[in-house]
Structure formats: C-alpha cells, structure tokens
Scaffold this active site. Sequence first.
Site, PDB file in Angstrom:
ATOM      1  N   GLN A 134      14.560  76.530  25.657  1.00  0.00           N
ATOM      2  CA  GLN A 134      15.602  76.053  26.570  1.00  0.00           C
ATOM      3  C   GLN A 134      15.173  74.734  27.232  1.00  0.00           C
ATOM      4  OE1 GLN A 134      15.828  78.061  30.378  1.00  0.00           O
ATOM      5  NE2 GLN A 134      18.051  78.187  30.244  1.00  0.00           N
ATOM      6  N   GLY A 135      15.958  73.682  27.068  1.00  0.00           N
ATOM      7  CA  GLY A 135      15.648  72.390  27.676  1.00  0.00           C
ATOM      8  C   GLY A 135      16.499  72.152  28.913  1.00  0.00           C
ATOM      9  N   TYR A 136      16.126  72.754  30.011  1.00  0.00           N
ATOM     10  CA  TYR A 136      16.881  72.618  31.258  1.00  0.00           C
ATOM     11  C   TYR A 136      16.088  71.800  32.290  1.00  0.00           C
ATOM     12  CZ  TYR A 136      20.937  75.739  30.469  1.00  0.00           C
ATOM     13  OH  TYR A 136      22.113  76.301  30.044  1.00  0.00           O
ATOM     14  N   SER A 137      15.034  72.379  32.879  1.00  0.00           N
ATOM     15  CA  SER A 137      14.336  71.762  34.014  1.00  0.00           C
ATOM     16  C   SER A 137      13.667  70.441  33.639  1.00  0.00           C
ATOM     17  CB  SER A 137      13.272  72.724  34.562  1.00  0.00           C
ATOM     18  OG  SER A 137      13.865  73.888  35.090  1.00  0.00           O
TER      19      SER A 137
ATOM     20  N   SER B 292       9.753  77.000  28.273  1.00  0.00           N
ATOM     21  CA  SER B 292       9.043  78.195  27.790  1.00  0.00           C
ATOM     22  C   SER B 292       8.921  78.197  26.272  1.00  0.00           C
ATOM     23  CB  SER B 292       9.784  79.454  28.237  1.00  0.00           C
ATOM     24  OG  SER B 292       9.895  79.493  29.633  1.00  0.00           O
TER      25      SER B 292
ATOM     26  N   GLU C 106      20.742  84.423  31.339  1.00  0.00           N
ATOM     27  CA  GLU C 106      19.294  84.322  31.550  1.00  0.00           C
ATOM     28  C   GLU C 106      18.881  85.199  32.730  1.00  0.00           C
ATOM     29  OE1 GLU C 106      17.855  80.435  32.510  1.00  0.00           O
ATOM     30  OE2 GLU C 106      15.756  81.023  32.378  1.00  0.00           O
TER      31      GLU C 106
ATOM     32  N   GLU D 271      15.856  82.321  46.505  1.00  0.00           N
ATOM     33  CA  GLU D 271      16.680  81.687  47.540  1.00  0.00           C
ATOM     34  C   GLU D 271      17.993  81.165  46.950  1.00  0.00           C
ATOM     35  OE1 GLU D 271      13.471  81.178  47.071  1.00  0.00           O
ATOM     36  OE2 GLU D 271      12.658  82.119  48.884  1.00  0.00           O
TER      37      GLU D 271
END
Length: 393
Positions: free
Chosen positions: A131-134, A166, A249, A377
């Site tokens: 997964q290429g998110y952050s 990951s 997710e 949060e």
Amino acid sequence: MTEIDTFRQETREWLDANCPDSMRQPVSGFEDIYNGGRKPEIDIPEQPLWCERMAERGWTVPHWPKEYGGGGLSAEEVKVLKEEMARIGARRPLDSFGISMLGPALLKFGSEEQKREHLPPICRGEIRWCQGYSEPGAGSDLASLQTRADDQGDHYLINGQKVWTSYADKADWIFCLVRTDNSGSKHEGISFMLFDMDQPGVTVKPIRLISGSSPFCETFFDDARAEKRNLVGEAGQGWTIAKYLLTHEREMISGFGTSGGKSLGKTALETLGADAEGRLRNGILRQDIAQHQLDTLVFGATMERVGDEVKAGQGLGPASSIFKYYGTELNKRRNELNLAVGGEAALGWSGEQYHEGETVRSFLRSKGNSIEGGTSEVQLNIVAKRVLGLPDA
C-alpha cells in the site's frame, strides 16, 4: 437435509481429505502466515499446496464472486466454511493486502477489465500487493501527499516518496495514492493507481524497528511508470477510493483484538501456579485477565454480529473506526498482561528460553497497531463526527 446441511457435510468431507496435517496447527507467529507472491516466503512446504487447493474452489476469498476467482458463497455458507475450518484447526490458506484492502476497492470502483486482470491472481496468491499511502509529510494528514503522477499520454510517470510501506520489499505490485492535479484543495487532484514494483525507478529500503524486525520500508519513485489502464476510477477520485479502502484496512487491523494464540489464563496458571482452589495465585492479575477475556469475547461476538448484518464486501463504513480503536486497544492490553505474567523473564530479547524475544517484540509491535491505518485519536474523531454526528469543538 437442508441445502446448508448438505453444504456443511460436503465441506467437512472435503476439508478432512484435503487440508494437510501441517496446516492444522495453531499459528505461532508471522512466519506461519502465507502471503504468496512471485517470491513467496515458504516456511512450511505445504503452505503453497494448501493455498492452491483452496483457491481451486475459490475458498481463499469465499465471499467474492466466482467470475473473479472467489467462491461465490452466501454469507451463511461462508460462516459454515469458517466453522468447519475451525473444527479441524485449519489455518487460513492465504493472507494478503490484496484480499483485505485492494480487492474490496476494485470490486466497488474498478473497471471490468481491472477486476478480471487483478482479482483472480489475488485469489490464487500469485501477486502480493503493498500500500502506497503515507509519506514523510503526509501521515495522519494523508491528503497532504506530494508524490505526483505526470500524464504522458498512454501512461503516467511517478515521482516521490512513500514511507511505512508495509512489506514493500516483498511485494510485486503497489496500490498507490498520487497527485495528478495541484489546482484545487488538498483533497482534490489525488488519484489511485496500480503499478508493478519490479521496474526501473522503484527503490525500496527496509526500516529496522525497535523490535529488530523490518516489516516497513521507505519507497522511492524516480520516473516509475503506471499504465493509464491501471488508473482506478476517474483521475482525481483517489480520495474517495482511499477512504473506502481505509475502512477495510481498519476492519483487518481490528481483528488483532480477537487474535488467537495460547489462552492468557492458561499461560498464567502454568507460569505463576494455582492456589488451593485451583485459581491463579495473583488475585489482581486474575481479575485483570478475566476482564480482558470477557471483553475479548464480547468484542468478537459483536464483530461477528455486525459482520453478518452488512452485505459481504460492502464494509462497515465509518463504524469500522469503532472496531479499529477497540480492537487495537484490546490487543495492547493483552500484550501488557503477557508481560505481567512473564515478569522479568518476558523481557528477554534473544535465546530459546525467551522464545527469541517473542513476548516483548509482540508487546512493542502492538503499539504500532494503534497508529497504522489511522491513529486511535483519528478513529475517535471519526466516531464523534461521522458515527455520532457531533459538531466540531
């Protein structure tokens, strides 16, 4: 005999005949989980065989449609399959981000061509996805991402950096959020693309964690190529797809709250001993473990009930944040109790007597579960605004 009774009998007979003995043992660590891919990590020889046999029936993803490699089973049949697998202690044949995250997004937003190209290999465990998110400047504020995709006619060129990717060093393909337009608000101009990791212009550097393991990576794109046909949805629709995928997710991560393994109570009795009445000697610890076990049972029952109520593949929507928050907090409590049971011996880092630091490494990893996929949060904010409908402070 009803149709579901017949299905149960046939499923039982097939599992008894086809599940290898080595796949009927409890999972003791991540090395026991089979992820497939072009370069699979095989710790037990029968892992690929078990995956192949289940995939032939569509049972690696039994609730997906048959035409895309799934089993086409009804919710009731899926429940029977899970019960019969649990009866003989059968492991899940395949775990992957393709199943838990990308697949549901493709089923909802992908073109027919994309579904037929990518979903069957996911079901068979042939392609492993990351997964290429952050990004370094876009974590919880994901919409601030800066990795860009420049239109080159029949393809895009990708440039930028992702982080906390990951298993990027083990993945074959990536589903990636990229910026295709900078003219609007930060939530606009984001697109969702698929591309092969095995190409020039993709560099992966594993990140070594405090636990000593390296599941996360830095990922760099320098003129990496994504074909236009692998743009999912419309250009600029990426934020909508990303939010939908995140609900799946979070459901996946919340499962850590009910993860199996050896009973805490049994471990505590073996380690600390019983009193004259056969109860754990330490009264405070006994109470804490009992409370945790009750909370886990209630959480598991609630997940199953809600799961039955939603249509297969549709996801829970914003309510997934409730499960993500509570599941990861339960997992942290379990690991803290494990440390309390083991005492100083649980802090051992290496050596067979400490199971190679399994207890303390698991404790450290549980902290990450409440951060990845959106922090606790962030989940509480989503619950407040989108589930409870509370106004901004």
